[in-house]
Scaffold this motif. Structure first.
Motif, PDB file in Angstrom:
ATOM      1  N   VAL A   1      12.789 -14.229  -0.929  1.00  0.00           N
ATOM      2  CA  VAL A   1      12.487 -13.826  -2.071  1.00  0.00           C
ATOM      3  C   VAL A   1      11.543 -13.264  -2.044  1.00  0.00           C
ATOM      4  O   VAL A   1      11.138 -12.631  -3.577  1.00  0.00           O
ATOM      5  N   ARG A   2      10.265 -13.594  -1.492  1.00  0.00           N
ATOM      6  CA  ARG A   2       9.252 -12.956  -2.040  1.00  0.00           C
ATOM      7  C   ARG A   2       9.622 -11.288  -2.165  1.00  0.00           C
ATOM      8  O   ARG A   2       9.104 -10.317  -2.564  1.00  0.00           O
ATOM      9  N   GLU A   3       9.522 -10.729  -0.437  1.00  0.00           N
ATOM     10  CA  GLU A   3      10.589  -9.035  -0.349  1.00  0.00           C
ATOM     11  C   GLU A   3      11.167  -8.847  -2.160  1.00  0.00           C
ATOM     12  O   GLU A   3      10.897  -7.764  -2.008  1.00  0.00           O
ATOM     13  N   SER A   4      11.714  -9.470  -2.101  1.00  0.00           N
ATOM     14  CA  SER A   4      12.935  -9.665  -3.046  1.00  0.00           C
ATOM     15  C   SER A   4      11.943  -8.793  -4.915  1.00  0.00           C
ATOM     16  O   SER A   4      13.009  -7.970  -5.492  1.00  0.00           O
ATOM     17  N   PHE A   5      10.723  -9.084  -4.957  1.00  0.00           N
ATOM     18  CA  PHE A   5       9.496  -8.861  -5.792  1.00  0.00           C
ATOM     19  C   PHE A   5       9.106  -7.235  -5.700  1.00  0.00           C
ATOM     20  O   PHE A   5       8.233  -6.962  -6.064  1.00  0.00           O
ATOM     21  N   TYR A   6       9.214  -6.588  -4.889  1.00  0.00           N
ATOM     22  CA  TYR A   6       8.596  -5.491  -3.592  1.00  0.00           C
ATOM     23  C   TYR A   6       9.621  -4.505  -3.959  1.00  0.00           C
ATOM     24  O   TYR A   6      11.030  -4.966  -3.482  1.00  0.00           O
ATOM     25  N   ASP A   7       9.099  -3.144  -3.865  1.00  0.00           N
ATOM     26  CA  ASP A   7       9.508  -2.084  -3.261  1.00  0.00           C
ATOM     27  C   ASP A   7       9.538  -1.902  -2.297  1.00  0.00           C
ATOM     28  O   ASP A   7       9.677  -0.535  -1.670  1.00  0.00           O
ATOM     29  N   THR A   8       9.792  -2.692  -0.819  1.00  0.00           N
ATOM     30  CA  THR A   8       9.705  -2.386   0.134  1.00  0.00           C
ATOM     31  C   THR A   8      10.497  -1.574   1.045  1.00  0.00           C
ATOM     32  O   THR A   8      11.905  -1.910   0.958  1.00  0.00           O
ATOM     33  N   GLY A   9      10.330  -0.662   2.365  1.00  0.00           N
ATOM     34  CA  GLY A   9      11.251   0.281   3.029  1.00  0.00           C
ATOM     35  C   GLY A   9      11.551  -0.701   4.031  1.00  0.00           C
ATOM     36  O   GLY A   9      12.469  -0.745   4.421  1.00  0.00           O
ATOM     37  N   PHE A  10      11.059   0.357   4.543  1.00  0.00           N
ATOM     38  CA  PHE A  10      11.107  -0.487   6.416  1.00  0.00           C
ATOM     39  C   PHE A  10      10.796  -2.208   6.233  1.00  0.00           C
ATOM     40  O   PHE A  10       9.966  -2.408   5.619  1.00  0.00           O
ATOM     41  N   ALA A  11      11.026  -2.386   6.829  1.00  0.00           N
ATOM     42  CA  ALA A  11      10.973  -4.209   7.762  1.00  0.00           C
ATOM     43  C   ALA A  11       9.850  -4.077   8.080  1.00  0.00           C
ATOM     44  O   ALA A  11       9.818  -3.363   9.138  1.00  0.00           O
ATOM     45  N   GLY A  12       8.924  -4.875   7.533  1.00  0.00           N
ATOM     46  CA  GLY A  12       7.653  -4.819   8.485  1.00  0.00           C
ATOM     47  C   GLY A  12       6.185  -4.442   7.426  1.00  0.00           C
ATOM     48  O   GLY A  12       5.483  -4.437   7.623  1.00  0.00           O
ATOM     49  N   SER A  13       7.109  -3.272   6.625  1.00  0.00           N
ATOM     50  CA  SER A  13       5.495  -2.463   6.189  1.00  0.00           C
ATOM     51  C   SER A  13       5.815  -3.357   4.381  1.00  0.00           C
ATOM     52  O   SER A  13       6.202  -3.945   4.035  1.00  0.00           O
ATOM     53  N   ALA A  14       4.658  -3.194   4.098  1.00  0.00           N
ATOM     54  CA  ALA A  14       3.741  -3.066   2.683  1.00  0.00           C
ATOM     55  C   ALA A  14       4.542  -2.380   2.122  1.00  0.00           C
ATOM     56  O   ALA A  14       4.309  -1.397   1.933  1.00  0.00           O
ATOM     57  N   GLY A  15       5.093  -2.956   0.436  1.00  0.00           N
ATOM     58  CA  GLY A  15       5.288  -2.800  -0.636  1.00  0.00           C
ATOM     59  C   GLY A  15       4.949  -3.071  -1.913  1.00  0.00           C
ATOM     60  O   GLY A  15       3.528  -3.622  -1.622  1.00  0.00           O
ATOM     61  N   GLU A  16       5.243  -2.415  -3.186  1.00  0.00           N
ATOM     62  CA  GLU A  16       4.290  -3.106  -4.320  1.00  0.00           C
ATOM     63  C   GLU A  16       5.204  -3.542  -5.070  1.00  0.00           C
ATOM     64  O   GLU A  16       6.617  -3.366  -5.364  1.00  0.00           O
TER      65      GLU A  16
END
Length: 312
Positions: free
Chosen positions: A55-70
């Motif tokens: 759910v948290r990652e769905s609000f970020y533009d994360t590309g690779f798994a484990g990387s930080a997104g905006e």
């Protein structure tokens, strides 16, 4: 005087500390919680923590798994809901669930009714008929790939030798045949388990009901409709709910057989989510897709329980 003594004794009793519980009583109180704690901890680690992470990652533009997104808010959800790929895979998932449900129901009911009417072979059949269900998925996929292979498959060899076709057919590479064939393979793998469950439910129906219906002059169709179906309704309800959710989320068989091909004609939602996350490297979009899919399944389960639950 007696009243004064009673008052003094009561005041002394009130001032004295309450006796503590014996250690065995304390242990008896906490022991059930200690027994439940491992499974609760396991559920927390394997379900709730990953769910919160998705759910948290769905609000970020994360590309690779484990990387930080905006943080991008609802952008992923908007992109998913306006994506033709999402709705196409949703449609194929619907076809997948309906196709498996229909074929498995027909096969399982037919076998269960046949064995229920022939008790001599039912005990032996119960043991052997579940073999397709207990075979690992990778073995099932390799087995059927060998049968349907366009170059050396046994099915092509049989059809050519019997004169039904002139040249080999690439069954799993044909867009119009791929999804129906995988539905057939998955149904072959799962219907024996459903047949065993239905057979157990049929065996628990009292014979007196059938005898009374025969006295009343009911035919087989009426007996099946008004006695058999209502008697096994709780079992069919559970199979319908759990089986539908289970079928919707099947990924391994489809991926091993076709990886969603050819040209996406066997790409269901679980396959689409996997491709988005680990082939297109868009974990944020895949997470949003997963959340939307979970909400769809929750809504389905709620409506199914409300309208299809057997009445007491």
């Amino acid at each position: 005087m007696n009243a004064d003594n009673s008052t003094v004794k009561a005041s002394k009793a009130a001032s004295e500390p309450m006796p503590s519980k014996p250690k065995w009583m304390i242990w008896k109180t906490i022991f059930p919680y200690l027994l439940v704690f491992p499974i609760v901890f396991w559920i927390l680690v394997t379900i709730f923590i990953p769910l919160i992470s998705v759910v948290r990652e769905s609000f970020y533009d994360t590309g690779f798994a484990g990387s930080a997104g905006e943080f991008i808010g609802l952008t992923n959800y908007i992109n998913v809901l306006t994506s033709s790929a999402f709705w196409s895979s949703s449609g194929r998932s619907l076809i997948w669930v309906l196709g498996n449900g229909l074929l498995q129901t027909v096969l399982a009911f037919s076998i269960a009714l046949l064995l229920n009417n022939n008790r001599k072979i039912s005990n032996i059949a119960r043991t052997w008929m579940v073999i397709p269900w207990i075979v690992p998925t990778i073995v099932v996929a390799i087995f059927w790939q060998w049968i349907f292979n366009g170059s050396y498959g046994i099915l092509n060899a049989i059809l050519i030798n019997t004169g039904l076709i002139d040249s080999s057919i690439n069954f799993l590479g044909n867009p119009s045949l791929t999804l129906p064939i995988i539905i057939f393979i998955n149904s072959w793998n799962w219907f024996p388990f459903l047949a065993v469950v239905l057979l157990a439910a049929l065996a628990n129906i009292p014979e007196e009901l059938y005898e009374a219906s025969a006295v009343d002059g009911a035919n087989r169709i009426q007996t099946f409709r008004f006695i058999t179906i209502p008697s096994i309704a709780p079992v069919t309800f559970a199979i319908g709910l759990v089986g539908t959710l289970w079928m919707f989320n099947i990924f391994d068989l489809i991926w091993v057989l076709t990886e969603g091909g050819p040209a996406g004609y066997s790409t269901t939602l679980p396959v689409q989510i996997y491709q988005t996350a680990f082939r297109q490297y868009a974990v944020g979009s895949a997470s949003a897709m997963s959340v939307i899919t979970a909400l769809i399944l929750v809504i389905f389960a709620t409506l199914f329980i409300k309208f299809a639950a057997p009445k007491e």
